[in-house]
Structure formats: structure tokens, C-alpha cells
Scaffold this motif. Structure first.
Motif, mmCIF file in Angstrom:
data_model
loop_
_atom_site.group_PDB
_atom_site.id
_atom_site.type_symbol
_atom_site.label_atom_id
_atom_site.label_comp_id
_atom_site.label_asym_id
_atom_site.label_seq_id
_atom_site.Cartn_x
_atom_site.Cartn_y
_atom_site.Cartn_z
ATOM 1 N N THR A 35 0.830 -1.208 0.000
ATOM 2 C CA THR A 35 0.000 0.000 0.000
ATOM 3 C C THR A 35 0.863 1.256 0.000
ATOM 4 O OG1 THR A 35 -1.717 -1.190 1.231
ATOM 5 C CG2 THR A 35 -1.869 1.206 1.188
ATOM 6 N N LYS A 36 1.915 1.259 0.812
ATOM 7 C CA LYS A 36 2.815 2.415 0.853
ATOM 8 C C LYS A 36 3.482 2.646 -0.500
ATOM 9 C CE LYS A 36 4.009 2.329 5.796
ATOM 10 N NZ LYS A 36 5.106 2.122 6.783
ATOM 11 N N GLN A 44 0.915 5.834 -10.414
ATOM 12 C CA GLN A 44 -0.214 5.060 -9.915
ATOM 13 C C GLN A 44 -1.278 5.967 -9.306
ATOM 14 O OE1 GLN A 44 -0.729 1.951 -10.408
ATOM 15 N NE2 GLN A 44 1.256 1.330 -11.186
ATOM 16 N N LEU A 45 -0.851 7.000 -8.589
ATOM 17 C CA LEU A 45 -1.813 7.938 -8.021
ATOM 18 C C LEU A 45 -2.570 8.672 -9.112
ATOM 19 C CD1 LEU A 45 0.062 9.548 -4.986
ATOM 20 C CD2 LEU A 45 -1.861 7.969 -4.932
ATOM 21 N N LEU A 46 -1.872 9.015 -10.199
ATOM 22 C CA LEU A 46 -2.539 9.661 -11.328
ATOM 23 C C LEU A 46 -3.635 8.769 -11.883
ATOM 24 C CD1 LEU A 46 -2.666 11.933 -13.493
ATOM 25 C CD2 LEU A 46 -0.965 10.627 -14.786
ATOM 26 N N LEU A 47 -3.330 7.489 -12.005
ATOM 27 C CA LEU A 47 -4.267 6.541 -12.589
ATOM 28 C C LEU A 47 -5.427 6.232 -11.654
ATOM 29 C CD1 LEU A 47 -4.710 4.547 -15.021
ATOM 30 C CD2 LEU A 47 -3.505 2.849 -13.633
ATOM 31 N N THR A 91 -5.615 -2.296 -13.775
ATOM 32 C CA THR A 91 -4.528 -1.590 -14.442
ATOM 33 C C THR A 91 -3.320 -1.409 -13.521
ATOM 34 O OG1 THR A 91 -6.238 -0.391 -15.660
ATOM 35 C CG2 THR A 91 -3.983 0.393 -15.878
ATOM 36 N N GLY A 92 -3.537 -0.817 -12.349
ATOM 37 C CA GLY A 92 -2.426 -0.571 -11.435
ATOM 38 C C GLY A 92 -1.755 -1.840 -10.974
ATOM 39 N N ALA A 187 -2.372 -2.913 -20.507
ATOM 40 C CA ALA A 187 -3.216 -2.511 -19.378
ATOM 41 C C ALA A 187 -3.753 -1.094 -19.567
ATOM 42 C CB ALA A 187 -2.435 -2.609 -18.070
ATOM 43 N N ASN A 188 -2.907 -0.179 -20.041
ATOM 44 C CA ASN A 188 -3.367 1.190 -20.283
ATOM 45 C C ASN A 188 -4.346 1.252 -21.449
ATOM 46 O OD1 ASN A 188 -2.076 2.919 -18.301
ATOM 47 N ND2 ASN A 188 -0.143 2.383 -19.263
ATOM 48 N N LEU A 189 -4.107 0.448 -22.482
ATOM 49 C CA LEU A 189 -5.024 0.422 -23.619
ATOM 50 C C LEU A 189 -6.393 -0.109 -23.200
ATOM 51 C CD1 LEU A 189 -5.613 0.730 -26.621
ATOM 52 C CD2 LEU A 189 -4.655 -1.573 -26.968
ATOM 53 N N VAL A 190 -6.400 -1.190 -22.447
ATOM 54 C CA VAL A 190 -7.660 -1.755 -21.967
ATOM 55 C C VAL A 190 -8.392 -0.741 -21.087
ATOM 56 C CG1 VAL A 190 -8.671 -3.536 -20.493
ATOM 57 C CG2 VAL A 190 -6.915 -4.149 -22.155
ATOM 58 N N PHE A 191 -7.653 -0.043 -20.242
ATOM 59 C CA PHE A 191 -8.257 0.983 -19.379
ATOM 60 C C PHE A 191 -8.980 2.039 -20.217
ATOM 61 C CE2 PHE A 191 -7.982 5.115 -17.256
ATOM 62 C CZ PHE A 191 -8.578 4.839 -16.036
ATOM 63 N N LEU A 192 -8.325 2.529 -21.256
ATOM 64 C CA LEU A 192 -8.920 3.559 -22.100
ATOM 65 C C LEU A 192 -10.137 3.030 -22.858
ATOM 66 C CD1 LEU A 192 -5.712 5.274 -23.547
ATOM 67 C CD2 LEU A 192 -7.281 6.183 -21.816
#
Length: 263
Positions: A35-36, A44-47, A91-92, A187-192
Motif C-alpha cells: 500500500t505504501k 499510480q496515483l494519477l491513474l 490496471t495498477g 493494461a493502459n489500452l484496456v483501461f482507455l
């Protein structure tokens, strides 16, 4: 030269006794570390936090997409909650686990006293903790925008839990079978793609009929529609959406357990 003797409780017995910590303590420590690491990672925070929050504020404040009758935020908030689960559990987690596998982190952890299933449990706990923070933040933002949720809290928790299981299985499957760079891109493509075609922001009824039937079977569509059915329309228990998520969860976790490669 004087040397202090090691503390003992009996002849030849060291105190405290050497050995691995209890399993629950090891899992909790690993979950805290995971978690930290996630919360310290700017990408990751952006996502997981920034993008869902900005989408909620933008589309909830400006009339860009026709979301049907009622306030836009009432339609958007459940979908953005589903997107938060997607961003963290799929994704993350896929990207982080993929690079841990590439750099040999998973291989070394697998050789530690923490069993492999314990490591996966710790990762799951880390995902759940992150999701709780996301839900609290997004709920506060949505309420500030005028969101009026109602419905069965148990149904909401069940949908989120099944959605997390489904996306975690798919994310681990991707991370455990593809190279790290391929996982990052995929993962980013699937997210979009799921953001656009999963009923998160654009209602599924805006798509052609045949396309709607396919898109409605996606886990993000089932999660978004299920949350919307409960929180916007007051449904007691959206069994169809829960069934779709349960099937994805079983298939994803089973495939991840079968095909995940630690090296």
C-alpha cells in the motif's frame, strides 16, 4: 577481549527463538508495504485517484455527454466508482506486478517464508485498502456536486467485491503471462477502451444494438450498471450484473492461478 554472550533461555537456545513471524503478521506487513509503495508512486496515483476524480468533476459539472434524465452526477458517480475499481484492481496491479516479475522481486519473495498465496493475499488487501480511500474521496466529491445516492449498501459492497475479484484475476493473468512492457501498454489500452465503451461515462444505449449486447457482458459494464441500478434507481440486488461479475471473477482468478509465471 571480553565478548558479551548472546542472551539465552536455556543452554544453546537463543532468545528470542529464531524463525518466521506468524503468517497473519507477515501478510499484514507485506500488505502495508504494498500500500505504501502504491501511494508513493506518482503514476499510480494519477491513474487511481487523479483521473477518476477529474472525470467526475469535469463531466459532472459540464454538460458534455447526454446521460439521460436527471442530474449528470447521479449517472456518473456509480460509473466512476466502477472505474476506480478497474484502475486499481486491474490496471495498477497488472503494471506493478508485471515489473516486479521482470526485476525478480516476485522470485525473491517466493523464496521467503511468506507463501505465494500469502503474497497474493497481501496484494489483494493492498488493493482493497486503496479502493476504500478511492470510494471515500469520490463519494465526497460526488456529494459536493449534488449526488443523491440511495439503495442497498450491501448490494453496493457485493458489487465492488465481485468487481475487485474479477479485475484482480484479469490483472494478475496479464502480469503473469506477458512481458512487463507489453503489460504496461496493454493494461493502459484496456483501461482507455473500457473507459469509453464500458458504460462509465457514455451510456450503453448510445451504441448500436449489436454492440450493446457485447459491451454489456464486460465486467466494467456489469459493475457500472449494477452500481447505477442500486445507487441511482434503488434496485435491491441486480442479479444479472452480479452473475456476470461472478463469472469473470471465477474465470480470471482460475486462469491467473493456472498460468501465472513467477519468473
Amino acid at each position: 577481549m571480553n565478548h558479551e554472550a548472546a542472551p539465552t533461555t536455556a543452554a544453546g537456545a537463543y532468545a528470542p527463538a529464531p524463525g518466521a513471524a506468524p503468517l497473519p503478521r507477515m501478510i499484514a506487513a507485506q500488505a502495508l508495504l504494498e500500500t505504501k509503495m502504491l501511494l508513493r508512486n506518482g503514476e499510480q496515483l494519477l491513474l487511481t485517484v487523479v483521473i477518476p476524480t477529474l472525470l467526475l468533476v469535469l463531466f459532472g459539472s459540464v454538460d458534455i455527454v447526454d446521460t439521460g434524465a436527471g442530474k449528470a452526477v447521479d449517472f456518473l458517480a456509480p460509473g466512476i466508482l466502477g472505474l476506480a475499481v478497474l484502475s486499481t484492481a486491474f490496471t495498477g496491479q497488472a503494471i506493478a506486478t508485471g515489473f516486479e516479475r521482470r526485476y525478480g522481486v516476485l522470485k525473491r519473495l517466493a523464496a521467503s517464508p511468506l507463501p505465494r498465496w500469502g503474497l497474493m493475499t497481501a496484494k489483494t488487501l493492498s488493493v482493497l485498502v486503496t479502493e476504500v480511500l478511492q470510494v471515500v474521496l469520490l463519494t465526497a466529491v460526488a456529494l459536493a456536486l449534488g449526488w443523491s445516492p440511495h439503495g442497498n449498501p450491501f448490494a453496493v459492497l457485493l458489487l465492488l467485491a465481485l468487481g475487485t475479484a474479477a479485475f484482480s484475476g484479469l490483472g494478475l493473468l496479464m502480469a503473469g503471462t506477458l512481458k512487463a512492457e507489453a503489460t504496461l501498454a496493454a493494461a493502459n489500452l484496456v483501461f482507455l477502451l473500457l473507459l469509453v465503451g464500458g458504460g462509465v461515462i457514455v451510456p450503453l444505449d448510445k451504441f448500436p444494438g449489436g454492440v450493446q449486447d457485447v459491451l454489456s457482458l464486460l465486467p466494467i459494464s456489469a459493475l457500472s450498471d449494477g452500481l447505477r441500478a442500486v445507487l441511482q434507481h434503488g434496485a435491491a440486488l441486480p442479479l444479472g450484473d452480479l452473475g456476470i461479475l461472478a463469472v469473470w471473477a471465477v474465470l480470471g482468478l482460475a486462469a491467473a492461478g493456472r498460468f501465472f509465471r513467477w519468473e
